[in-house]
Motif scaffolding. Structure first.
Motif, PDB file in Angstrom:
ATOM      1  N   GLY A  53      -2.288   0.276  13.822  1.00  0.00           N
ATOM      2  CA  GLY A  53      -3.482  -0.419  13.793  1.00  0.00           C
ATOM      3  C   GLY A  53      -4.155  -0.201  12.335  1.00  0.00           C
ATOM      4  N   CYS A  54      -3.357  -0.489  11.294  1.00  0.00           N
ATOM      5  CA  CYS A  54      -3.715  -0.157  10.060  1.00  0.00           C
ATOM      6  C   CYS A  54      -4.611  -1.626   9.437  1.00  0.00           C
ATOM      7  N   GLY A  55      -4.663  -2.526  10.094  1.00  0.00           N
ATOM      8  CA  GLY A  55      -5.286  -3.790   9.833  1.00  0.00           C
ATOM      9  C   GLY A  55      -5.153  -4.310   8.395  1.00  0.00           C
ATOM     10  N   GLU A  56      -6.142  -4.460   7.449  1.00  0.00           N
ATOM     11  CA  GLU A  56      -5.929  -4.744   6.299  1.00  0.00           C
ATOM     12  C   GLU A  56      -5.749  -3.514   5.173  1.00  0.00           C
ATOM     13  N   GLY A  57      -5.550  -2.372   5.689  1.00  0.00           N
ATOM     14  CA  GLY A  57      -5.420  -1.167   5.100  1.00  0.00           C
ATOM     15  C   GLY A  57      -6.818  -0.447   4.430  1.00  0.00           C
ATOM     16  N   VAL A  58      -7.824  -0.753   5.117  1.00  0.00           N
ATOM     17  CA  VAL A  58      -9.102  -0.021   4.496  1.00  0.00           C
ATOM     18  C   VAL A  58      -8.956   1.323   4.731  1.00  0.00           C
ATOM     19  N   PHE A  59      -8.611   1.673   6.037  1.00  0.00           N
ATOM     20  CA  PHE A  59      -8.601   3.136   6.188  1.00  0.00           C
ATOM     21  C   PHE A  59      -7.411   3.966   5.571  1.00  0.00           C
ATOM     22  N   THR A  60      -6.377   3.079   5.684  1.00  0.00           N
ATOM     23  CA  THR A  60      -5.053   3.470   5.117  1.00  0.00           C
ATOM     24  C   THR A  60      -5.315   3.935   3.394  1.00  0.00           C
ATOM     25  N   GLN A  61      -5.944   3.256   2.858  1.00  0.00           N
ATOM     26  CA  GLN A  61      -6.580   3.589   1.433  1.00  0.00           C
ATOM     27  C   GLN A  61      -7.164   5.032   1.264  1.00  0.00           C
ATOM     28  N   ARG A  62      -7.998   5.308   2.357  1.00  0.00           N
ATOM     29  CA  ARG A  62      -8.583   6.571   2.347  1.00  0.00           C
ATOM     30  C   ARG A  62      -7.668   7.829   2.649  1.00  0.00           C
ATOM     31  N   LEU A  63      -6.471   7.447   3.465  1.00  0.00           N
ATOM     32  CA  LEU A  63      -5.476   8.327   3.735  1.00  0.00           C
ATOM     33  C   LEU A  63      -4.682   8.766   2.642  1.00  0.00           C
ATOM     34  N   LEU A  64      -4.555   7.974   1.512  1.00  0.00           N
ATOM     35  CA  LEU A  64      -3.527   8.089   0.631  1.00  0.00           C
ATOM     36  C   LEU A  64      -3.713   9.568  -0.233  1.00  0.00           C
ATOM     37  N   SER A  65      -5.045  10.073  -0.246  1.00  0.00           N
ATOM     38  CA  SER A  65      -5.114  11.451  -0.755  1.00  0.00           C
ATOM     39  C   SER A  65      -4.779  12.427   0.101  1.00  0.00           C
ATOM     40  N   LYS A  66      -4.493  12.255   1.425  1.00  0.00           N
ATOM     41  CA  LYS A  66      -4.357  13.200   2.195  1.00  0.00           C
ATOM     42  C   LYS A  66      -2.640  13.166   2.695  1.00  0.00           C
ATOM     43  N   ALA A  67      -1.731  12.434   2.107  1.00  0.00           N
ATOM     44  CA  ALA A  67      -0.439  12.299   2.599  1.00  0.00           C
ATOM     45  C   ALA A  67       0.405  11.885   1.392  1.00  0.00           C
ATOM     46  N   LYS A  68       1.894  12.609   1.612  1.00  0.00           N
ATOM     47  CA  LYS A  68       2.790  12.313   0.692  1.00  0.00           C
ATOM     48  C   LYS A  68       3.360  10.926   0.911  1.00  0.00           C
ATOM     49  N   SER A  69       3.597  10.460   2.434  1.00  0.00           N
ATOM     50  CA  SER A  69       4.086   9.230   2.828  1.00  0.00           C
ATOM     51  C   SER A  69       3.166   8.595   4.029  1.00  0.00           C
ATOM     52  N   ILE A  70       2.953   7.573   4.262  1.00  0.00           N
ATOM     53  CA  ILE A  70       2.110   6.857   5.329  1.00  0.00           C
ATOM     54  C   ILE A  70       3.062   5.874   5.933  1.00  0.00           C
ATOM     55  N   ILE A  71       3.309   5.834   7.131  1.00  0.00           N
ATOM     56  CA  ILE A  71       3.744   4.794   7.995  1.00  0.00           C
ATOM     57  C   ILE A  71       2.627   3.764   8.527  1.00  0.00           C
ATOM     58  N   ALA A  72       2.431   2.603   7.994  1.00  0.00           N
ATOM     59  CA  ALA A  72       1.302   1.741   8.663  1.00  0.00           C
ATOM     60  C   ALA A  72       1.620   0.542   9.448  1.00  0.00           C
ATOM     61  N   LEU A  73       1.224   0.840  10.594  1.00  0.00           N
ATOM     62  CA  LEU A  73       1.893  -0.243  11.836  1.00  0.00           C
ATOM     63  C   LEU A  73       0.566  -1.170  11.829  1.00  0.00           C
ATOM     64  N   ASP A  74       0.816  -2.316  12.216  1.00  0.00           N
ATOM     65  CA  ASP A  74      -0.123  -3.150  12.776  1.00  0.00           C
ATOM     66  C   ASP A  74       0.633  -4.647  13.316  1.00  0.00           C
ATOM     67  N   ILE A  75       0.088  -5.132  14.451  1.00  0.00           N
ATOM     68  CA  ILE A  75       0.764  -6.186  15.373  1.00  0.00           C
ATOM     69  C   ILE A  75       0.538  -7.507  14.584  1.00  0.00           C
ATOM     70  N   SER A  76      -0.393  -7.564  13.689  1.00  0.00           N
ATOM     71  CA  SER A  76      -0.806  -8.826  13.015  1.00  0.00           C
ATOM     72  C   SER A  76      -0.069  -8.802  11.748  1.00  0.00           C
ATOM     73  N   GLU A  77       0.753  -9.752  11.474  1.00  0.00           N
ATOM     74  CA  GLU A  77       1.420 -10.236   9.955  1.00  0.00           C
ATOM     75  C   GLU A  77       0.491 -10.398   9.034  1.00  0.00           C
ATOM     76  N   ILE A  78      -0.561 -11.276   9.540  1.00  0.00           N
ATOM     77  CA  ILE A  78      -1.615 -11.622   8.253  1.00  0.00           C
ATOM     78  C   ILE A  78      -2.430 -10.434   8.058  1.00  0.00           C
ATOM     79  N   SER A  79      -2.801  -9.580   8.738  1.00  0.00           N
ATOM     80  CA  SER A  79      -3.440  -8.400   8.330  1.00  0.00           C
ATOM     81  C   SER A  79      -2.472  -7.474   7.363  1.00  0.00           C
ATOM     82  N   LEU A  80      -1.469  -7.447   7.725  1.00  0.00           N
ATOM     83  CA  LEU A  80      -0.251  -6.341   7.151  1.00  0.00           C
ATOM     84  C   LEU A  80      -0.144  -7.002   5.735  1.00  0.00           C
ATOM     85  N   ASN A  81       0.050  -8.338   5.395  1.00  0.00           N
ATOM     86  CA  ASN A  81       0.058  -9.000   4.367  1.00  0.00           C
ATOM     87  C   ASN A  81      -1.134  -8.704   3.281  1.00  0.00           C
TER      88      ASN A  81
END
Length: 149
Positions: free
Chosen positions: A58-86
């Motif tokens: 449920g990454c949505g538009e990637g707001v929290f994903t951006q914060r996770l960048l400093s914590k991981a070498k690799s992130i798999i971000a899933l969402d059910i909405s193609e609009i939010s993923l774009n």
């Protein structure tokens, strides 16, 4: 997947596409002091931990994903909405080497990717979408238990 689960997933996808189609940042993740504080607390819980691989459901538009960048070498971000993923892809275009986006229902994705292992799984604001609509007790817990396995 049962027919009820399939219908529930289809309705959830339709709802989320409608929500994200109306406007950018429909849940005000970038503006709401409540949401910003929640994200800070979530990232703060991780302290100085570093992870090899994170799954964010449920990454949505990637707001929290951006914060996770400093914590991981690799992130798999899933969402059910193609609009939010774009939007997430656009928002995190400079981190394409680190973040891999998938438009999918988490139940389907996990079933197809059972061999994947993660050091951290982030489930923020999505757990209520894992149960079948209108179900309670064990009927609701079964899909969630399968996901956790």
């Amino acid at each position: 997947m049962s027919l009820i689960t399939w219908i529930h997933d289809k309705l959830t996808r339709r709802k989320m596409e409608r929500v994200f189609k109306k406007k950018t940042d429909p849940y005000r993740y970038r503006q709401s002091s409540y949401e910003l504080d929640r994200f800070e607390k979530m990232i703060g819980i991780l302290n100085s931990a570093a992870f090899e691989k994170i799954l964010e459901v449920g990454c949505g538009e990637g707001v929290f994903t951006q914060r996770l960048l400093s914590k991981a070498k690799s992130i798999i971000a899933l969402d059910i909405s193609e609009i939010s993923l774009n939007r997430a892809r656009k928002n995190l275009s400079g981190s394409a080497h680190k973040v891999h986006f998938f438009q999918a229902n988490v139940r389907d994705w996990v079933e197809k990717n059972q061999d994947q292992k993660f050091d951290l799984v982030v489930l923020s604001e999505v757990l209520y979408y894992l149960g079948e609509a209108g179900s309670k007790g064990q009927a609701w817990e079964m899909p969630f238990q399968r996901f956790l396995q």
